[in-house]
Scaffold this motif. Structure first.
Motif, PDB file in Angstrom:
ATOM      1  N   CYS A   1       0.845  -1.195   0.000  1.00 26.43           N
ATOM      2  CA  CYS A   1       0.000   0.000   0.000  1.00 26.43           C
ATOM      3  C   CYS A   1       0.873   1.234   0.000  1.00 26.43           C
ATOM      4  O   CYS A   1       1.853   1.320   0.745  1.00 26.43           O
ATOM      5  N   GLU A   2       0.474   2.200  -0.807  1.00 25.86           N
ATOM      6  CA  GLU A   2       1.189   3.474  -0.874  1.00 25.86           C
ATOM      7  C   GLU A   2       0.171   4.612  -0.926  1.00 25.86           C
ATOM      8  O   GLU A   2      -0.858   4.495  -1.589  1.00 25.86           O
ATOM      9  N   GLN A   3       0.479   5.688  -0.219  1.00 31.62           N
ATOM     10  CA  GLN A   3      -0.383   6.880  -0.317  1.00 31.62           C
ATOM     11  C   GLN A   3       0.476   8.100  -0.654  1.00 31.62           C
ATOM     12  O   GLN A   3       1.588   8.229  -0.145  1.00 31.62           O
ATOM     13  N   ASN A   4      -0.075   8.949  -1.517  1.00 30.77           N
ATOM     14  CA  ASN A   4       0.661  10.147  -1.936  1.00 30.77           C
ATOM     15  C   ASN A   4      -0.021  11.407  -1.429  1.00 30.77           C
ATOM     16  O   ASN A   4       0.085  12.471  -2.051  1.00 30.77           O
ATOM     17  N   LEU A   5      -0.746  11.273  -0.313  1.00 35.06           N
ATOM     18  CA  LEU A   5      -1.491  12.394   0.251  1.00 35.06           C
ATOM     19  C   LEU A   5      -0.706  13.141   1.330  1.00 35.06           C
ATOM     20  O   LEU A   5      -1.207  14.106   1.886  1.00 35.06           O
ATOM     21  N   GLY A   6       0.463  12.643   1.662  1.00 32.52           N
ATOM     22  CA  GLY A   6       1.243  13.282   2.714  1.00 32.52           C
ATOM     23  C   GLY A   6       0.705  13.008   4.110  1.00 32.52           C
ATOM     24  O   GLY A   6       1.017  13.723   5.056  1.00 32.52           O
ATOM     25  N   HIS A   7      -0.106  11.980   4.248  1.00 33.50           N
ATOM     26  CA  HIS A   7      -0.691  11.641   5.550  1.00 33.50           C
ATOM     27  C   HIS A   7       0.324  10.951   6.452  1.00 33.50           C
ATOM     28  O   HIS A   7       1.253  10.303   5.988  1.00 33.50           O
ATOM     29  N   ASP A   8       0.080  11.107   7.779  1.00 31.93           N
ATOM     30  CA  ASP A   8       0.965  10.479   8.758  1.00 31.93           C
ATOM     31  C   ASP A   8       0.464   9.121   9.221  1.00 31.93           C
ATOM     32  O   ASP A   8       1.217   8.357   9.812  1.00 31.93           O
ATOM     33  N   THR A   9      -0.802   8.854   9.034  1.00 27.40           N
ATOM     34  CA  THR A   9      -1.397   7.650   9.595  1.00 27.40           C
ATOM     35  C   THR A   9      -1.943   6.760   8.485  1.00 27.40           C
ATOM     36  O   THR A   9      -2.590   7.236   7.558  1.00 27.40           O
ATOM     37  N   MET A  10      -1.660   5.465   8.612  1.00 24.69           N
ATOM     38  CA  MET A  10      -2.153   4.492   7.627  1.00 24.69           C
ATOM     39  C   MET A  10      -2.776   3.316   8.351  1.00 24.69           C
ATOM     40  O   MET A  10      -2.447   3.043   9.520  1.00 24.69           O
ATOM     41  N   TYR A  11      -3.686   2.615   7.657  1.00 24.40           N
ATOM     42  CA  TYR A  11      -4.497   1.573   8.269  1.00 24.40           C
ATOM     43  C   TYR A  11      -4.629   0.377   7.329  1.00 24.40           C
ATOM     44  O   TYR A  11      -4.561   0.520   6.110  1.00 24.40           O
TER      45      TYR A  11
END
Lengths: 113, 112
Positions: free
Chosen positions: A23-33
Protein backbone atom coordinates in the motif's frame (compact mmCIF):
# COMPACT_ATOMS: atom_id res chain seq x y z
CA UNK A 1 -2.42 10.50 -9.43
CA UNK A 2 -4.15 7.81 -7.32
CA UNK A 3 -4.31 8.89 -3.68
CA UNK A 4 -4.12 5.46 -2.00
CA UNK A 5 -2.99 2.55 -4.13
CA UNK A 6 -2.69 -1.15 -3.38
CA UNK A 7 -1.05 -4.05 -5.19
CA UNK A 8 -2.07 -6.56 -6.22
CA UNK A 9 -5.79 -6.06 -6.82
CA UNK A 10 -6.40 -9.81 -6.85
CA UNK A 11 -4.40 -12.52 -5.11
CA UNK A 12 -5.19 -16.22 -5.38
CA UNK A 13 -2.99 -18.59 -3.43
CA UNK A 14 -2.83 -21.96 -1.70
CA UNK A 15 -3.26 -22.57 2.01
CA UNK A 16 0.01 -22.44 3.88
CA UNK A 17 1.68 -19.94 1.55
CA UNK A 18 3.10 -16.57 2.59
CA UNK A 19 2.01 -13.45 0.70
CA UNK A 20 2.32 -9.68 0.88
CA UNK A 21 0.04 -6.82 -0.07
CA UNK A 22 1.54 -3.39 -0.68
CA UNK A 23 0.00 0.00 0.00
CA UNK A 24 1.19 3.47 -0.87
CA UNK A 25 -0.38 6.88 -0.32
CA UNK A 26 0.66 10.15 -1.94
CA UNK A 27 -1.49 12.39 0.25
CA UNK A 28 1.24 13.28 2.71
CA UNK A 29 -0.69 11.64 5.55
CA UNK A 30 0.96 10.48 8.76
CA UNK A 31 -1.40 7.65 9.59
CA UNK A 32 -2.15 4.49 7.63
CA UNK A 33 -4.50 1.57 8.27
CA UNK A 34 -5.37 -1.93 7.19
CA UNK A 35 -8.97 -3.13 7.19
CA UNK A 36 -10.46 -6.53 6.43
CA UNK A 37 -13.86 -6.81 4.71
CA UNK A 38 -15.51 -10.22 4.92
CA UNK A 39 -18.00 -11.84 2.58
CA UNK A 40 -20.88 -10.11 4.40
CA UNK A 41 -19.29 -6.72 3.70
CA UNK A 42 -18.40 -6.19 7.35
CA UNK A 43 -15.38 -3.88 7.60
CA UNK A 44 -13.07 -4.20 10.57
CA UNK A 45 -9.84 -2.43 11.37
CA UNK A 46 -6.75 -4.60 11.74
CA UNK A 47 -3.84 -2.21 12.22
CA UNK A 48 -2.98 1.45 12.30
CA UNK A 49 0.44 3.08 11.98
CA UNK A 50 1.30 6.67 12.78
CA UNK A 51 4.69 7.94 11.56
CA UNK A 52 5.82 4.34 11.09
CA UNK A 53 4.80 3.36 14.62
CA UNK A 54 2.10 0.80 15.38
CA UNK A 55 -0.76 2.45 17.29
CA UNK A 56 -3.69 0.07 16.76
CA UNK A 57 -3.49 -3.72 16.69
CA UNK A 58 -6.91 -5.28 16.85
CA UNK A 59 -6.15 -8.79 18.12
CA UNK A 60 -5.16 -9.96 14.69
CA UNK A 61 -3.33 -13.33 14.54
CA UNK A 62 0.42 -12.87 14.57
CA UNK A 63 0.56 -14.49 11.13
CA UNK A 64 -0.31 -10.96 9.98
CA UNK A 65 2.61 -8.56 10.17
CA UNK A 66 2.34 -5.00 8.94
CA UNK A 67 5.50 -3.21 7.91
CA UNK A 68 5.90 0.51 7.38
CA UNK A 69 9.21 1.37 5.70
CA UNK A 70 8.23 5.05 5.59
CA UNK A 71 5.18 7.24 6.19
CA UNK A 72 3.89 6.75 2.65
CA UNK A 73 3.90 2.94 2.71
CA UNK A 74 2.23 0.29 4.83
CA UNK A 75 2.61 -3.27 3.63
CA UNK A 76 0.81 -6.32 4.99
CA UNK A 77 2.59 -9.65 5.12
CA UNK A 78 0.61 -12.79 5.88
CA UNK A 79 2.27 -16.08 6.82
CA UNK A 80 0.81 -19.56 6.59
CA UNK A 81 -2.37 -18.46 4.86
CA UNK A 82 -5.63 -20.08 5.97
CA UNK A 83 -9.00 -20.43 4.24
CA UNK A 84 -10.50 -17.92 6.68
CA UNK A 85 -8.07 -15.25 5.50
CA UNK A 86 -10.03 -14.98 2.25
CA UNK A 87 -11.45 -11.47 2.21
CA UNK A 88 -10.95 -8.05 0.69
CA UNK A 89 -8.21 -6.07 2.40
CA UNK A 90 -8.32 -2.29 2.31
CA UNK A 91 -5.55 0.13 3.06
CA UNK A 92 -6.46 3.66 4.19
CA UNK A 93 -4.69 6.81 5.28
CA UNK A 94 -5.51 10.00 7.15
CA UNK A 95 -3.90 13.02 8.74
CA UNK A 96 -3.11 12.51 12.39
CA UNK A 97 -4.02 14.58 15.41
CA UNK A 98 -7.76 14.76 15.68
CA UNK A 99 -10.86 13.67 13.85
CA UNK A 100 -9.84 13.24 10.25
CA UNK A 101 -11.37 11.59 7.24
CA UNK A 102 -9.80 8.31 6.15
CA UNK A 103 -9.13 7.78 2.46
CA UNK A 104 -9.37 4.20 1.26
CA UNK A 105 -7.52 2.30 -1.41
CA UNK A 106 -9.27 0.15 -4.03
CA UNK A 107 -8.82 -3.08 -2.07
CA UNK A 108 -7.06 -6.40 -2.60
CA UNK A 109 -9.24 -9.46 -2.97
CA UNK A 110 -7.41 -12.39 -1.39
CA UNK A 111 -8.64 -15.90 -2.14
CA UNK A 112 -7.06 -18.80 -0.28
CA UNK A 113 -7.68 -22.21 -1.84
CA UNK B 1 -17.99 -4.87 22.76
CA UNK B 2 -19.30 -1.73 21.14
CA UNK B 3 -21.09 -2.15 17.84
CA UNK B 4 -22.51 -0.03 15.10
CA UNK B 5 -25.50 -1.35 13.07
CA UNK B 6 -24.54 -4.96 12.38
CA UNK B 7 -26.88 -5.80 9.50
CA UNK B 8 -26.76 -5.44 5.71
CA UNK B 9 -30.33 -4.58 4.75
CA UNK B 10 -31.29 -3.51 1.25
CA UNK B 11 -33.18 -0.36 0.36
CA UNK B 12 -34.87 -0.24 -3.05
CA UNK B 13 -35.75 3.23 -4.17
CA UNK B 14 -37.22 4.67 -7.33
CA UNK B 15 -34.99 7.05 -9.27
CA UNK B 16 -35.82 10.61 -8.26
CA UNK B 17 -37.19 9.68 -4.84
CA UNK B 18 -35.45 10.49 -1.58
CA UNK B 19 -33.57 7.78 0.32
CA UNK B 20 -33.08 7.50 4.05
CA UNK B 21 -30.48 5.14 5.48
CA UNK B 22 -30.40 4.55 9.21
CA UNK B 23 -27.65 3.53 11.58
CA UNK B 24 -27.69 2.76 15.30
CA UNK B 25 -24.50 3.06 17.31
CA UNK B 26 -23.82 1.96 20.85
CA UNK B 27 -20.66 3.80 21.93
CA UNK B 28 -21.90 6.86 23.79
CA UNK B 29 -18.31 8.21 23.83
CA UNK B 30 -18.24 8.57 20.04
CA UNK B 31 -17.44 12.09 18.87
CA UNK B 32 -17.26 11.85 15.15
CA UNK B 33 -19.45 10.08 12.62
CA UNK B 34 -18.89 9.48 8.95
CA UNK B 35 -20.92 8.06 6.09
CA UNK B 36 -19.06 6.14 3.42
CA UNK B 37 -20.27 4.89 0.04
CA UNK B 38 -18.81 1.71 -1.43
CA UNK B 39 -19.46 0.91 -5.07
CA UNK B 40 -18.94 -2.60 -6.36
CA UNK B 41 -15.24 -3.48 -6.62
CA UNK B 42 -14.07 -0.24 -5.04
CA UNK B 43 -12.98 1.03 -1.65
CA UNK B 44 -15.23 3.06 0.66
CA UNK B 45 -15.54 6.70 -0.34
CA UNK B 46 -16.24 9.55 2.08
CA UNK B 47 -19.65 11.18 1.67
CA UNK B 48 -20.23 13.38 4.68
CA UNK B 49 -19.27 13.64 8.34
CA UNK B 50 -20.70 15.15 11.49
CA UNK B 51 -19.27 15.90 14.90
CA UNK B 52 -21.11 15.18 18.11
CA UNK B 53 -21.70 18.88 18.83
CA UNK B 54 -24.01 19.08 15.80
CA UNK B 55 -27.30 17.39 15.00
CA UNK B 56 -27.54 18.11 11.29
CA UNK B 57 -25.16 18.70 8.44
CA UNK B 58 -25.90 19.17 4.77
CA UNK B 59 -23.86 18.50 1.70
CA UNK B 60 -24.70 18.32 -1.95
CA UNK B 61 -27.91 16.22 -2.13
CA UNK B 62 -27.01 14.55 1.19
CA UNK B 63 -27.95 15.36 4.77
CA UNK B 64 -26.74 13.62 7.90
CA UNK B 65 -28.80 13.74 11.08
CA UNK B 66 -27.42 12.79 14.47
CA UNK B 67 -29.60 12.02 17.49
CA UNK B 68 -27.28 11.45 20.43
CA UNK B 69 -30.14 10.80 22.83
CA UNK B 70 -31.09 7.58 21.09
CA UNK B 71 -27.68 7.02 19.48
CA UNK B 72 -29.01 7.15 15.96
CA UNK B 73 -27.51 8.44 12.73
CA UNK B 74 -29.20 8.79 9.37
CA UNK B 75 -28.20 9.69 5.84
CA UNK B 76 -30.72 11.29 3.54
CA UNK B 77 -30.09 11.34 -0.19
CA UNK B 78 -32.25 13.72 -2.18
CA UNK B 79 -33.44 12.86 -5.70
CA UNK B 80 -31.68 9.48 -5.73
CA UNK B 81 -29.89 8.70 -8.98
CA UNK B 82 -28.68 5.40 -10.52
CA UNK B 83 -25.14 6.38 -9.58
CA UNK B 84 -26.17 6.31 -5.92
CA UNK B 85 -26.55 2.52 -6.07
CA UNK B 86 -23.93 1.21 -3.64
CA UNK B 87 -23.43 -0.06 -0.10
CA UNK B 88 -23.48 2.71 2.49
CA UNK B 89 -21.64 2.46 5.79
CA UNK B 90 -21.83 4.56 8.88
CA UNK B 91 -18.70 4.73 11.00
CA UNK B 92 -17.88 6.30 14.32
CA UNK B 93 -14.84 7.11 16.38
CA UNK B 94 -13.87 8.74 19.63
CA UNK B 95 -11.75 11.86 19.81
CA UNK B 96 -9.05 9.90 21.60
CA UNK B 97 -7.94 8.03 18.51
CA UNK B 98 -8.49 7.41 14.83
CA UNK B 99 -10.00 3.95 15.23
CA UNK B 100 -13.09 3.84 13.04
CA UNK B 101 -15.81 1.35 13.92
CA UNK B 102 -17.98 0.57 10.94
CA UNK B 103 -21.60 -0.44 10.82
CA UNK B 104 -22.71 -3.44 8.82
CA UNK B 105 -23.74 -1.42 5.76
CA UNK B 106 -26.96 -0.85 3.82
CA UNK B 107 -27.27 -1.69 0.14
CA UNK B 108 -29.16 0.91 -1.89
CA UNK B 109 -30.63 -0.20 -5.22
CA UNK B 110 -31.98 2.55 -7.45
CA UNK B 111 -34.69 1.45 -9.85
CA UNK B 112 -34.95 3.41 -13.12
Amino acid sequence: DTAVSQTPKYLVTQMGNDKSIKCEQNLGHDTMYWYKQDSKKFLKIMFSYNNKELIINETVPNRFSPKSPDKAHLNLHINSLELGDSAVYFCASSRSGGLNEQFFGPGTRLTVL
Amino acid sequence: GESVGLHLPTLSVQEGDNSIINCAYSNSASDYFIWYKQESGKGPQFIIDIRSNMDKRQGQRVTVLLNKTVKHLSLQIAATQPGDSAVYFCAETEAAGNKLTFGGGTRVLVKP
